[in-house]
Design a protein around this motif. Structure first.
Motif, PDB file in Angstrom:
ATOM      1  N   GLU A  49      38.556  42.079  45.548  1.00  0.00           N
ATOM      2  CA  GLU A  49      37.525  42.593  44.640  1.00  0.00           C
ATOM      3  C   GLU A  49      36.770  41.404  44.068  1.00  0.00           C
ATOM      4  O   GLU A  49      37.393  40.443  43.613  1.00  0.00           O
ATOM      5  CB  GLU A  49      38.201  43.422  43.516  1.00  0.00           C
ATOM      6  N   ASP A  50      35.429  41.432  44.127  1.00  0.00           N
ATOM      7  CA  ASP A  50      34.658  40.290  43.622  1.00  0.00           C
ATOM      8  C   ASP A  50      34.284  40.439  42.147  1.00  0.00           C
ATOM      9  O   ASP A  50      33.845  39.485  41.528  1.00  0.00           O
ATOM     10  CB  ASP A  50      33.397  40.074  44.470  1.00  0.00           C
ATOM     11  N   ASP A  51      34.466  41.617  41.601  1.00  0.00           N
ATOM     12  CA  ASP A  51      34.211  41.822  40.172  1.00  0.00           C
ATOM     13  C   ASP A  51      35.441  41.314  39.397  1.00  0.00           C
ATOM     14  O   ASP A  51      36.509  41.910  39.463  1.00  0.00           O
ATOM     15  CB  ASP A  51      33.978  43.321  39.929  1.00  0.00           C
ATOM     16  N   ARG A  52      35.240  40.175  38.686  1.00  0.00           N
ATOM     17  CA  ARG A  52      36.401  39.508  38.064  1.00  0.00           C
ATOM     18  C   ARG A  52      37.110  40.419  37.063  1.00  0.00           C
ATOM     19  O   ARG A  52      38.328  40.417  36.976  1.00  0.00           O
ATOM     20  CB  ARG A  52      35.974  38.214  37.340  1.00  0.00           C
ATOM     21  N   THR A  53      36.318  41.169  36.295  1.00  0.00           N
ATOM     22  CA  THR A  53      36.921  42.029  35.275  1.00  0.00           C
ATOM     23  C   THR A  53      37.830  43.073  35.931  1.00  0.00           C
ATOM     24  O   THR A  53      38.965  43.305  35.512  1.00  0.00           O
ATOM     25  CB  THR A  53      35.823  42.750  34.465  1.00  0.00           C
ATOM     26  N   LEU A  54      37.280  43.690  36.979  1.00  0.00           N
ATOM     27  CA  LEU A  54      38.044  44.730  37.678  1.00  0.00           C
ATOM     28  C   LEU A  54      39.259  44.123  38.381  1.00  0.00           C
ATOM     29  O   LEU A  54      40.354  44.701  38.387  1.00  0.00           O
ATOM     30  CB  LEU A  54      37.120  45.424  38.680  1.00  0.00           C
ATOM     31  N   LEU A  55      39.056  42.940  38.956  1.00  0.00           N
ATOM     32  CA  LEU A  55      40.149  42.256  39.646  1.00  0.00           C
ATOM     33  C   LEU A  55      41.304  42.021  38.670  1.00  0.00           C
ATOM     34  O   LEU A  55      42.468  42.278  38.986  1.00  0.00           O
ATOM     35  CB  LEU A  55      39.659  40.922  40.211  1.00  0.00           C
ATOM     36  N   THR A  56      40.948  41.557  37.475  1.00  0.00           N
ATOM     37  CA  THR A  56      41.979  41.269  36.472  1.00  0.00           C
ATOM     38  C   THR A  56      42.677  42.541  36.014  1.00  0.00           C
ATOM     39  O   THR A  56      43.911  42.616  35.976  1.00  0.00           O
ATOM     40  CB  THR A  56      41.351  40.547  35.258  1.00  0.00           C
ATOM     41  N   SER A  57      41.888  43.575  35.697  1.00  0.00           N
ATOM     42  CA  SER A  57      42.519  44.787  35.161  1.00  0.00           C
ATOM     43  C   SER A  57      43.375  45.480  36.225  1.00  0.00           C
ATOM     44  O   SER A  57      44.464  45.981  35.939  1.00  0.00           O
ATOM     45  CB  SER A  57      41.465  45.738  34.582  1.00  0.00           C
ATOM     46  N   LEU A  58      42.896  45.474  37.485  1.00  0.00           N
ATOM     47  CA  LEU A  58      43.706  46.083  38.548  1.00  0.00           C
ATOM     48  C   LEU A  58      44.981  45.287  38.806  1.00  0.00           C
ATOM     49  O   LEU A  58      46.044  45.861  39.059  1.00  0.00           O
ATOM     50  CB  LEU A  58      42.895  46.185  39.839  1.00  0.00           C
ATOM     51  N   SER A  59      44.874  43.955  38.727  1.00  0.00           N
ATOM     52  CA  SER A  59      46.075  43.126  38.906  1.00  0.00           C
ATOM     53  C   SER A  59      47.122  43.491  37.871  1.00  0.00           C
ATOM     54  O   SER A  59      48.312  43.625  38.188  1.00  0.00           O
ATOM     55  CB  SER A  59      45.743  41.636  38.731  1.00  0.00           C
ATOM     56  N   ILE A  60      46.676  43.630  36.626  1.00  0.00           N
ATOM     57  CA  ILE A  60      47.605  43.963  35.543  1.00  0.00           C
ATOM     58  C   ILE A  60      48.262  45.317  35.817  1.00  0.00           C
ATOM     59  O   ILE A  60      49.476  45.478  35.716  1.00  0.00           O
ATOM     60  CB  ILE A  60      46.865  43.969  34.181  1.00  0.00           C
ATOM     61  N   THR A  61      47.423  46.288  36.208  1.00  0.00           N
ATOM     62  CA  THR A  61      47.945  47.624  36.505  1.00  0.00           C
ATOM     63  C   THR A  61      48.988  47.582  37.615  1.00  0.00           C
ATOM     64  O   THR A  61      50.067  48.167  37.515  1.00  0.00           O
ATOM     65  CB  THR A  61      46.796  48.559  36.941  1.00  0.00           C
ATOM     66  N   GLY A  69      55.026  47.160  39.266  1.00  0.00           N
ATOM     67  CA  GLY A  69      56.088  46.525  40.035  1.00  0.00           C
ATOM     68  C   GLY A  69      55.648  45.867  41.337  1.00  0.00           C
ATOM     69  O   GLY A  69      56.472  45.373  42.094  1.00  0.00           O
ATOM     70  N   TYR A  70      54.346  45.870  41.615  1.00  0.00           N
ATOM     71  CA  TYR A  70      53.863  45.242  42.843  1.00  0.00           C
ATOM     72  C   TYR A  70      53.667  43.741  42.635  1.00  0.00           C
ATOM     73  O   TYR A  70      53.323  43.294  41.544  1.00  0.00           O
ATOM     74  CB  TYR A  70      52.507  45.841  43.253  1.00  0.00           C
ATOM     75  N   ARG A  71      53.896  42.975  43.695  1.00  0.00           N
ATOM     76  CA  ARG A  71      53.477  41.584  43.689  1.00  0.00           C
ATOM     77  C   ARG A  71      52.051  41.556  44.226  1.00  0.00           C
ATOM     78  O   ARG A  71      51.753  42.225  45.215  1.00  0.00           O
ATOM     79  CB  ARG A  71      54.388  40.752  44.588  1.00  0.00           C
ATOM     80  N   VAL A  72      51.170  40.816  43.550  1.00  0.00           N
ATOM     81  CA  VAL A  72      49.749  40.903  43.870  1.00  0.00           C
ATOM     82  C   VAL A  72      49.196  39.566  44.351  1.00  0.00           C
ATOM     83  O   VAL A  72      49.366  38.541  43.688  1.00  0.00           O
ATOM     84  CB  VAL A  72      48.944  41.366  42.629  1.00  0.00           C
ATOM     85  N   ASP A  73      48.557  39.558  45.526  1.00  0.00           N
ATOM     86  CA  ASP A  73      47.726  38.438  45.972  1.00  0.00           C
ATOM     87  C   ASP A  73      46.283  38.861  45.768  1.00  0.00           C
ATOM     88  O   ASP A  73      45.916  39.985  46.099  1.00  0.00           O
ATOM     89  CB  ASP A  73      47.963  38.139  47.460  1.00  0.00           C
ATOM     90  N   ARG A  74      45.463  37.932  45.238  1.00  0.00           N
ATOM     91  CA  ARG A  74      44.092  38.309  44.924  1.00  0.00           C
ATOM     92  C   ARG A  74      43.098  37.549  45.795  1.00  0.00           C
ATOM     93  O   ARG A  74      43.315  36.392  46.149  1.00  0.00           O
ATOM     94  CB  ARG A  74      43.794  38.028  43.451  1.00  0.00           C
ATOM     95  N   ALA A  75      42.006  38.246  46.151  1.00  0.00           N
ATOM     96  CA  ALA A  75      40.931  37.598  46.889  1.00  0.00           C
ATOM     97  C   ALA A  75      39.606  38.129  46.368  1.00  0.00           C
ATOM     98  O   ALA A  75      39.497  39.305  46.030  1.00  0.00           O
ATOM     99  CB  ALA A  75      41.072  37.870  48.386  1.00  0.00           C
ATOM    100  N   GLY A  76      38.595  37.244  46.291  1.00  0.00           N
ATOM    101  CA  GLY A  76      37.287  37.641  45.771  1.00  0.00           C
ATOM    102  C   GLY A  76      36.222  37.743  46.848  1.00  0.00           C
ATOM    103  O   GLY A  76      35.107  38.195  46.580  1.00  0.00           O
ATOM    104  N   THR A  77      36.548  37.316  48.063  1.00  0.00           N
ATOM    105  CA  THR A  77      35.585  37.397  49.164  1.00  0.00           C
ATOM    106  C   THR A  77      36.299  37.912  50.416  1.00  0.00           C
ATOM    107  O   THR A  77      37.532  37.913  50.491  1.00  0.00           O
ATOM    108  CB  THR A  77      35.001  36.002  49.513  1.00  0.00           C
ATOM    109  N   ALA A  78      35.488  38.308  51.401  1.00  0.00           N
ATOM    110  CA  ALA A  78      36.052  38.778  52.670  1.00  0.00           C
ATOM    111  C   ALA A  78      36.804  37.649  53.368  1.00  0.00           C
ATOM    112  O   ALA A  78      37.891  37.857  53.906  1.00  0.00           O
ATOM    113  CB  ALA A  78      34.933  39.309  53.575  1.00  0.00           C
ATOM    114  N   ALA A  79      36.220  36.447  53.325  1.00  0.00           N
ATOM    115  CA  ALA A  79      36.854  35.304  53.992  1.00  0.00           C
ATOM    116  C   ALA A  79      38.221  35.008  53.375  1.00  0.00           C
ATOM    117  O   ALA A  79      39.213  34.815  54.090  1.00  0.00           O
ATOM    118  CB  ALA A  79      35.947  34.077  53.902  1.00  0.00           C
TER     119      ALA A  79
END
Ligand code: CA
Length: 224
Positions: free
Chosen positions: A5-17, A22-32
């Motif tokens: 997700e490239d929207d930082r706010t959404l990326l952060t809130s979804l990560s928290i959720t 109980g999920y381990r989360v890897d984050r990416a902001g671009t397709a690459a």
């Protein structure tokens, strides 16, 4: 979960959720980044925004599907259903339209993961009071007296595709391609006719389907 997700706010809130669930989360902001992370650390689940800065989310799905059958839930910010259909055709499992409640994403993820775990081998599926045996190719409607229902080969092909994907929205194009073949043009009328026949044979109230559902403009979904 690989969260793209490239929207930082959404990326952060979804990560928290997701982490709270109980999920381990890897984050990416671009397709690459998403594709590089997926290769380096193959995910068990993917949540993917369709509108990414460098490449279309659909392209990410096609690339992932080249080597992975990981469940993919798409986040779509667009009202146009075309992108979602494209994503589903590319191999996404489900989609959530923005804005959404975090719980909705969790529910879709859980459903997608469960479907993958249940796998392809569930020969007997209940559709209301009918039991469809996909291995023996029989349909029995509970009585009394119980009765057998006969289906044509095309009806079987459609029903089997829906039943083997419980809860998943199967796009019209996927249904047409899998049932009638690659070079068949999308024919919504034929699909409608066949679905109506299946409902008459299987649904308790065919006019108000409870199991074989239409998603207008998109496709069909078997609700177990
Ligand atoms: Ca975006």
């Amino acid at each position: 979960v690989l969260l793209v997700e490239d929207d930082r706010t959404l990326l952060t809130s979804l990560s928290i959720t997701l982490r709270a669930a109980g999920y381990r989360v890897d984050r990416a902001g671009t397709a690459a980044q998403a594709l590089a992370t997926a290769v380096a650390e193959p995910p068990d689940l993917v949540v993917l925004d369709l509108g990414l800065p460098d490449r279309d989310g659909g392209e990410v799905i096609r690339q992932l599907r080249g080597w992975s059958d990981v469940p993919i839930v798409v986040l779509s910010g667009r009202s146009d259903s075309g992108d979602k259909v494209t994503a589903l055709d590319a191999g996404a499992d489900d989609y959530v339209t923005k804005p959404f409640a975090p719980d909705e994403v969790l529910a879709r993820l859980r459903a997608a993961a469960r479907r993958r775990l249940e796998g392809e081998d569930r020969p007997r599926v209940a559709v209301g009071s009918a039991v469809v045996d996909l291995a023996a190719r029989t349909v029995t409607v509970a009585g009394p007296p119980s009765s057998a229902v006969r289906l044509t080969p095309t009806e079987w092909a459609l029903l089997e595709l829906l039943l083997r994907n419980p809860g998943r929205l199967v796009s019209r194009r996927e249904l047409v391609t899998r049932v009638w073949g690659e070079d068949h043009r999308e024919d919504s009328d034929a699909l409608r006719v066949y679905l109506a026949r299946l409902r008459r044979k299987l649904e308790p109230d065919p006019a108000r389907p409870r199991y074989l559902l239409t998603e207008p403009g998109m496709g069909y979904r078997f609700r177990p």
